[in-house]
Motif scaffolding. Structure first.
Motif, PDB file in Angstrom:
ATOM      1  N   ALA A 228       1.548  -1.459   0.202  1.00 50.34           N
ATOM      2  CA  ALA A 228       0.374   0.148   0.151  1.00 50.34           C
ATOM      3  C   ALA A 228       0.797   1.309  -0.907  1.00 50.34           C
ATOM      4  N   ILE A 229       1.958   1.251  -0.606  1.00 53.28           N
ATOM      5  CA  ILE A 229       2.285   2.391  -0.985  1.00 53.28           C
ATOM      6  C   ILE A 229       2.590   2.577  -2.328  1.00 53.28           C
ATOM      7  N   THR A 230       2.479   3.896  -2.139  1.00 55.18           N
ATOM      8  CA  THR A 230       2.508   4.562  -4.206  1.00 55.18           C
ATOM      9  C   THR A 230       3.542   5.336  -4.280  1.00 55.18           C
ATOM     10  N   LEU A 231       3.929   4.939  -5.810  1.00 54.57           N
ATOM     11  CA  LEU A 231       5.347   5.565  -6.426  1.00 54.57           C
ATOM     12  C   LEU A 231       5.496   7.191  -5.281  1.00 54.57           C
ATOM     13  N   SER A 232       3.974   8.368  -5.984  1.00 54.47           N
ATOM     14  CA  SER A 232       4.141   9.415  -4.664  1.00 54.47           C
ATOM     15  C   SER A 232       4.371   9.153  -3.054  1.00 54.47           C
ATOM     16  N   ASP A 233       4.123   8.330  -2.813  1.00 49.61           N
ATOM     17  CA  ASP A 233       4.474   8.668  -1.518  1.00 49.61           C
ATOM     18  C   ASP A 233       6.044   7.818  -1.278  1.00 49.61           C
ATOM     19  N   LEU A 234       6.835   7.128  -1.405  1.00 49.61           N
ATOM     20  CA  LEU A 234       7.737   6.845  -2.139  1.00 49.61           C
ATOM     21  C   LEU A 234       8.920   7.690  -2.518  1.00 49.61           C
ATOM     22  N   LEU A 235       8.412   8.774  -3.043  1.00 51.72           N
ATOM     23  CA  LEU A 235       9.295   9.663  -2.820  1.00 51.72           C
ATOM     24  C   LEU A 235       9.393  10.739  -2.176  1.00 51.72           C
ATOM     25  N   ARG A 236       8.048  11.127  -1.768  1.00 55.25           N
ATOM     26  CA  ARG A 236       7.527  12.012  -0.706  1.00 55.25           C
ATOM     27  C   ARG A 236       8.479  11.302   0.829  1.00 55.25           C
ATOM     28  N   GLY A 468      11.670  17.634  16.436  1.00 52.97           N
ATOM     29  CA  GLY A 468      12.149  16.911  15.427  1.00 52.97           C
ATOM     30  C   GLY A 468      11.286  16.046  13.755  1.00 52.97           C
ATOM     31  N   LYS A 469      11.656  15.001  13.337  1.00 52.21           N
ATOM     32  CA  LYS A 469      11.776  14.743  11.917  1.00 52.21           C
ATOM     33  C   LYS A 469       9.696  14.682  12.511  1.00 52.21           C
ATOM     34  N   LYS A 470       9.250  14.042  11.387  1.00 51.60           N
ATOM     35  CA  LYS A 470       6.866  14.237  11.947  1.00 51.60           C
ATOM     36  C   LYS A 470       7.620  12.846  11.068  1.00 51.60           C
ATOM     37  N   SER A 471       6.273  11.802  11.853  1.00 49.36           N
ATOM     38  CA  SER A 471       6.993  10.549  11.076  1.00 49.36           C
ATOM     39  C   SER A 471       5.841  10.379  10.221  1.00 49.36           C
ATOM     40  N   PRO A 472       5.994   9.573   9.439  1.00 49.99           N
ATOM     41  CA  PRO A 472       5.703   9.502   7.624  1.00 49.99           C
ATOM     42  C   PRO A 472       4.225   8.902   8.106  1.00 49.99           C
ATOM     43  N   SER A 473       3.478   9.439   7.144  1.00 45.36           N
ATOM     44  CA  SER A 473       1.841   9.037   6.996  1.00 45.36           C
ATOM     45  C   SER A 473       1.817   8.829   4.900  1.00 45.36           C
ATOM     46  N   SER A 474       1.035   8.299   4.607  1.00 41.01           N
ATOM     47  CA  SER A 474       0.598   8.661   3.945  1.00 41.01           C
ATOM     48  C   SER A 474      -0.769   9.602   3.281  1.00 41.01           C
TER      49      SER A 474
END
Lengths: 588, 449
Positions: A228-236, A468-474
């Motif tokens: 459940a990860i699109t290409l745009s998610d991956l690049l983000r 700090g870094k924000k946690s990853p989210s789609s």
């Protein structure tokens, strides 16, 4: 004096040029023909504990120390291997199953090494152009007992193979013969053994590994796993530093030194570009000669019906719109398995830009409902506003104007923050890359300067500001019913823009305009052009909003919208070129 | 991605390249810059590193503009990485930009102090050698601003003796500037000592010691400053203090030479102060009138509204040459053309007197020459009814002078003149009557037959 142990030392003797070394009692090498003793001493690796020939061979390769300054001998492809490993690990931390790393990506990589003739084959491409004597020398006493086994490993379909090799394998595999002897004589330098050669290599038909290519590999494996990860998610995630990419080399083992040409190979100063990675994914898939990928069916995340739902939620549009997007998907045939599934061996290898396509479908539906001609959408909004004022208890009608006002504000804020974060991005690694040993102190001094200056200025910065870094989210936007400032439109109804006719619902708006009248037929890569000023402001806003979400160029989304329209109004395109109207009947 | 262009050129060490490309004066078009950049990289996409750092720069500039020092410091934190830019041209430009922005931030930031600033300056001085002198000089000025004269002087001395790499022409000027500033600081101490000396009695036992001190200082200073002021430029404070010292030790010829050179050398930019200094010097030296007139003539051409113009007028008035006396009238009219001088009572008094004198002397043509170009706008500019009222209210003496001039130039029917006449003032009564008579007699509107 152990002659066998001295075999790994391959430099020519400085006095008689012979390559025949023995070990003294102190562990130093001496030449057996002229008895010249070198300063070099054997690296102390306790091979006695594990009396295994394979391990011994590994020691000769990766772990062998040339001298302490120069670090280990390593190849460029090992560097990429390490980076892929880091990326796979990061994906695992994002919640992707471990099979992705252990099976899929691992096998893709092995297949790549084989296809590009770098390993798992009889004559690795590596030593061409090097001194043939060294090569021969090497092969003659190489103890590649494992070679046939490895070959057979890959010859069976890689995806069925279970995790034969342990993970640590990825780090330590060393399938190449060493030819360090020639390296010390060359002047153009690199930390890796083949960096110079690698950066000059251009071979037809072989996909050369680059940094963006690593992401193509990741995406390919994600696609294989139908994650459940699109290409745009991956690049983000790459841009947000959740997946190692920029400066990934700084996590190489301490002894893998990078400099000179390695800088051009591993040092990268741009974020990945959607179209570029997309193209590379297809390129890699074709090069690896992969079979048809697992089917993308209706229950997959990448299916347009699910992605449309996701993006409708993301941009705060009513859930009811989902019926319409599903309808468009059905009419255009974009939800069919054959259309969606990536098949690299097919004649025209292509994969779908799942995320861009889903968003384009939403744009088309918005156009069907509101026309987006800077006129109708506002008059429909007036109707909705009046209706909502009168009937406060009912489910409210969707008010386009109100939605626009809220989205515009949220979008502007997000974009501003994004721009600020980008401007503050720190590109340089803790390990500076330098061209040669002459430059090394300069590079380190510069680094130190920057660190000192940063330290000084960090005292001037408000400590609360640098969270700090924000946690990853789609999801990038968050809409909840409780938030009073930001109305959530998910539950709003489309009654105001649809009308019943018998059993079917029609859109009140019976007009439609095509985003593109003509498609390019020339050899340029783009399907059509997007000149902002030619389009209505609402359309521009919607394209801007969605292309920001996906971090793509607006023109790319415009192209995709045109392609969806082409499929939806195929007849109009082929039969008449009259002003096209929307299909009126839409059943639910 | 792979960028070997720099590598092909070979590593460039910092001191090989001149700064002039950056500091060269000229216009700057940001759009043109980006256009040129894209051409230079062959239409390839700019690296994101370049994009984000230039965005970062504009964020810093915006923050500075809005006085958001803290935000500026935050962006600055990221901007330091341009020191490691792989583009060698940009990498060499970075220290100067960072110095300028950083020093600005540290100058204003509430959490910053002298110590932070000094550390920053010392760090920046040692990044590359090109900026050492410039930064040293600006560092010294910062210290001066905070009243730390001794530290500033030490800083300048260090910079002065600093040697590294080749000597280039731009560096030469910088060295001269540094020395001159050092000289200026020495002048400051000298000047203080001189003050002490003037307070002391000649018979005081300390007098000789102080005098000796004063003398030593002067010698050093003159050496420091004289090199700079030979280079074309505007060096007012340096010239002024240098001349003061030369005069103090009686070297009048030297002082005159310096001033004449400063005012008349064509290589120097046009500078009114140069002529003012020279005039004041000549006045102190009681130089012949003709000499002073020729100096002020040039000043008149550059700044016709300068307050020295009134002195110029008196000089011209006294001159025997008719040409000078005509110029005297011209100068007065010239002064009053300027809005800033409209209430200058001396100027009006001079004009009233001189007009009457000129007309009495049968030089009607001179007056007409001046008046023709002004008769369209002076009446509303100086002699409106409004001015008559407000001038009378604020300064009756001024109003009288103006009324007289108005009468002479516009005739007795003029509103300004009539308004003042109507005012019944006891003390000025006689004067006004006299004025009325003169107007009748001399006004240019009804030339006597």
């Amino acid at each position: 004096m152990d002659l066998e142990e001295a075999e790994e030392f391959k430099e020519r003797c400085s006095q008689c040029a012979a390559v025949s070394w023995g070990l003294t009692d102190e562990g130093k090498y001496y030449c057996t023909s002229c008895h010249n003793v070198t300063e070099r001493s054997q690296e102390v690796i306790n091979t006695d504990l594990i009396p295994n020939t394979l391990i011994k061979a590994l020691n000769r390769g990766l772990k062998k120390k040339n001298n302490s300054e120069k670090g280990w001998d390593w190849y460029v492809c090992e560097g990429f291997q390490n980076i892929l490993c880091q990326q796979a690990e990061a994906l695992k931390n994002l919640g992707i199953g471990p099979e992705l790393k252990n099976d899929v990506l691992h096998n893709f990589w092995k297949r790549y090494l084989q296809k590009s003739k770098q390993a798992y084959c009889k004559n690795p491409v590596y030593t061409t152009g090097r001194k043939p004597t060294v090569l021969k020398d090497n092969l003659s006493h190489s103890d590649w007992a494992s070679e046939p086994e490895l070959l057979s490993d890959v010859s069976c379909p890689p995806f069925l193979e279970s995790g034969v090799e342990s993970q640590s394998d990825i780090h330590t595999r060393k399938p190449f013969p060493i030819s360090k002897a020639s390296q010390s004589e060359t002047t153009v330098c690199s930390g890796s053994l083949d960096g110079v050669e690698y950066s000059q290599r251009k071979e037809k038909g072989i996909v050369k590994m680059t940094m963006p290519q690593t992401l193509a590999f990741c995406y390919l494996s994600l696609l294989w796993q139908r994650e459940a990860i699109t290409l745009s998610d991956l690049l983000r995630f790459v841009e947000e530093d959740h997946i190692p990419y920029i400066n990934a080399f700084q996590h190489f083992p301490e002894q893998m030194k990078l400099y000179g040409r390695d800088r051009g190979i591993f040092g990268i100063e741009s974020w990945p570009d959607y179209e570029d990675i997309y193209k590379k994914t297809i390129e890699v898939g074709t090069f690896l000669d992969l079979p048809r990928f697992p089917d993308i069916t209706e229950d997959c995340y990448l299916h347009p019906n699910i992605l449309c739902m996701k993006y409708l939620m993301e941009v705060n549009l009513p859930d009811e719109m989902h019926n319409l997007t599903c309808h468009v998907v059905k009419m255009t045939g974009m939800g069919e398995v054959d259309f969606l599934t990536f098949d690299p061996i097919a004649k025209m290898a292509k994969t779908v830009k799942y995320d861009v396509q889903a968003v384009a479908i939403i744009v088309v539906v918005l156009k069907l409902l509101f026309l987006l001609d800077d006129n109708l959408e506002w008059s429909l909004s007036n109707l909705a506003e009046k209706h909502n004022e009168k009937n406060k208890k009912d489910k409210p009608w969707f008010d386009f104007r109100k939605w626009y006002q809220i989205m515009k504000k949220a979008f502007d804020e997000k974009k501003q923050k994004w721009e600020e974060a980008r401007a503050k991005y720190l590109w340089k690694s803790e390990k500076p890359l330098y061209y040669s040993f002459v430059d090394k102190p300069v590079a380190y001094k510069k680094r130190e300067m920057v660190v000192n200056l940063q330290k000084q200025f960090s005292t001037l910065v408000d400590s609360t500001a640098t969270a700090g870094k924000k946690s990853p989210s789609s999801f990038q936007f968050n809409w909840t019913e409780e938030d009073t400032d930001r109305t959530c439109f998910h539950g709003h109804s489309l009654q105001g823009v649809l009308k019943e006719k018998g059993q079917s619902l029609l859109t009140k708006n019976s007009l439609y305009w095509l985003s593109t009248q003509k498609f390019c037929r020339c050899y340029c890569t783009h399907v059509t052009t997007y000149e902002e000023s030619n389009y209505s402001l609402s359309y521009q806003f919607i394209l801007n909003l969605f292309s920001f979400l996906l971090r793509i160029k607006t023109s790319l989304l415009h192209e995709e919208v045109s392609l969806v329209e082409k499929k939806l109004f195929e007849k109009k395109y082929s039969v008449t070129k009259k002003k096209s109207r929307s299909k009126k009947a839409r059943r639910h | 991605m792979s960028d070997f262009s720099e590598e092909l050129k070979g590593p460039v060490t910092d001191d090989e390249v001149e700064t002039s490309v950056l500091t060269g004066a000229g216009m700057h078009f940001p759009w043109l810059q980006t256009y040129i950049e894209t051409v230079a990289i062959g239409g390839k996409r700019k690296k994101d590193f370049a994009q984000t750092t230039s965005a970062c720069l504009s964020f810093i500039q915006e923050a500075l503009l809005k006085h958001q020092w803290q935000q500026a410091a935050e962006y600055m934190y990221s901007y330091f990485q341009t020191l490691e830019d792989s583009d060698s041209y940009k990498r060499q430009a970075a220290p100067e930009i960072i110095w300028k922005l950083g020093s600005e931030i540290l100058f204003y930031h509430p959490k910053s102090n002298m110590e932070t600033f000094n550390t920053f300056a010392d760090r920046m001085k040692n990044i590359g050698v090109m900026n050492y002198l410039k930064i040293s000089l600006q560092h010294a000025l910062y210290l001066l601003h905070h009243g730390m004269l001794k530290d500033a002087k030490r800083n300048l001395s260090e910079a002065e003796t600093w040697r590294h790499g080749e000597n280039t022409s731009s560096r030469g000027i910088l060295i001269n500037l540094i020395q001159a500033y050092k000289g200026l600081l020495q002048y400051y101490t000298w000047s203080k000592k001189k003050m002490e000396l003037s307070k002391l009695d000649k018979d005081d036992y300390a007098y000789n010691a102080v005098a000796q001190d004063v003398f030593n200082h002067s010698w050093k200073t003159s050496a420091n400053i004289s090199a700079l002021i030979k280079i074309p430029g505007v060096w007012d404070p340096f010239v002024k203090s240098y001349v003061e010292m030369l005069e103090f030790y009686g070297d009048r010829d030297g002082a005159q030479e310096v001033l004449t050179n400063y005012a008349y050398d064509e290589k120097f930019p046009s500078n009114p102060n140069a002529h003012i200094y020279l005039y004041n010097f000549l006045k102190r030296q009681k130089a012949p009138r003709s000499k002073m007139i020729s100096v002020l003539k040039i000043l008149y051409q550059i700044v016709p509204s300068h307050k020295l113009m009134l002195e110029f007028h008196t000089l011209l008035r006294k001159s025997e040459k008719e040409e000078h006396r005509k110029l005297g009238l011209e100068v007065l009219f010239g002064v009053l053309d300027f809005a800033g001088c409209t209430k200058n009572i001396t100027a009006w008094k001079y004009l009233a007197k001189y007009l009457k004198k000129t007309l009495m002397g049968n030089h009607l043509v001179w007056v007409q020459d001046e008046w023709n170009s002004r008769k369209n706008w002076w009446p509303s500019f100086h002699f409106s009814y409004f001015w008559a009222k407000s001038d009378w209210k604020e300064d009756t003496a001024l109003a009288c002078e103006k009324a007289f001039v108005a009468g002479l130039l516009l005739g007795k029917g003029c509103r300004y003149f009539r308004y003042i006449l109507k005012q019944d003032h006891q003390i000025l009564g006689k004067k006004i009557k006299r004025m009325k008579r003169s107007v009748k007699k001399y006004s240019i509107v009804n030339p006597r037959l």
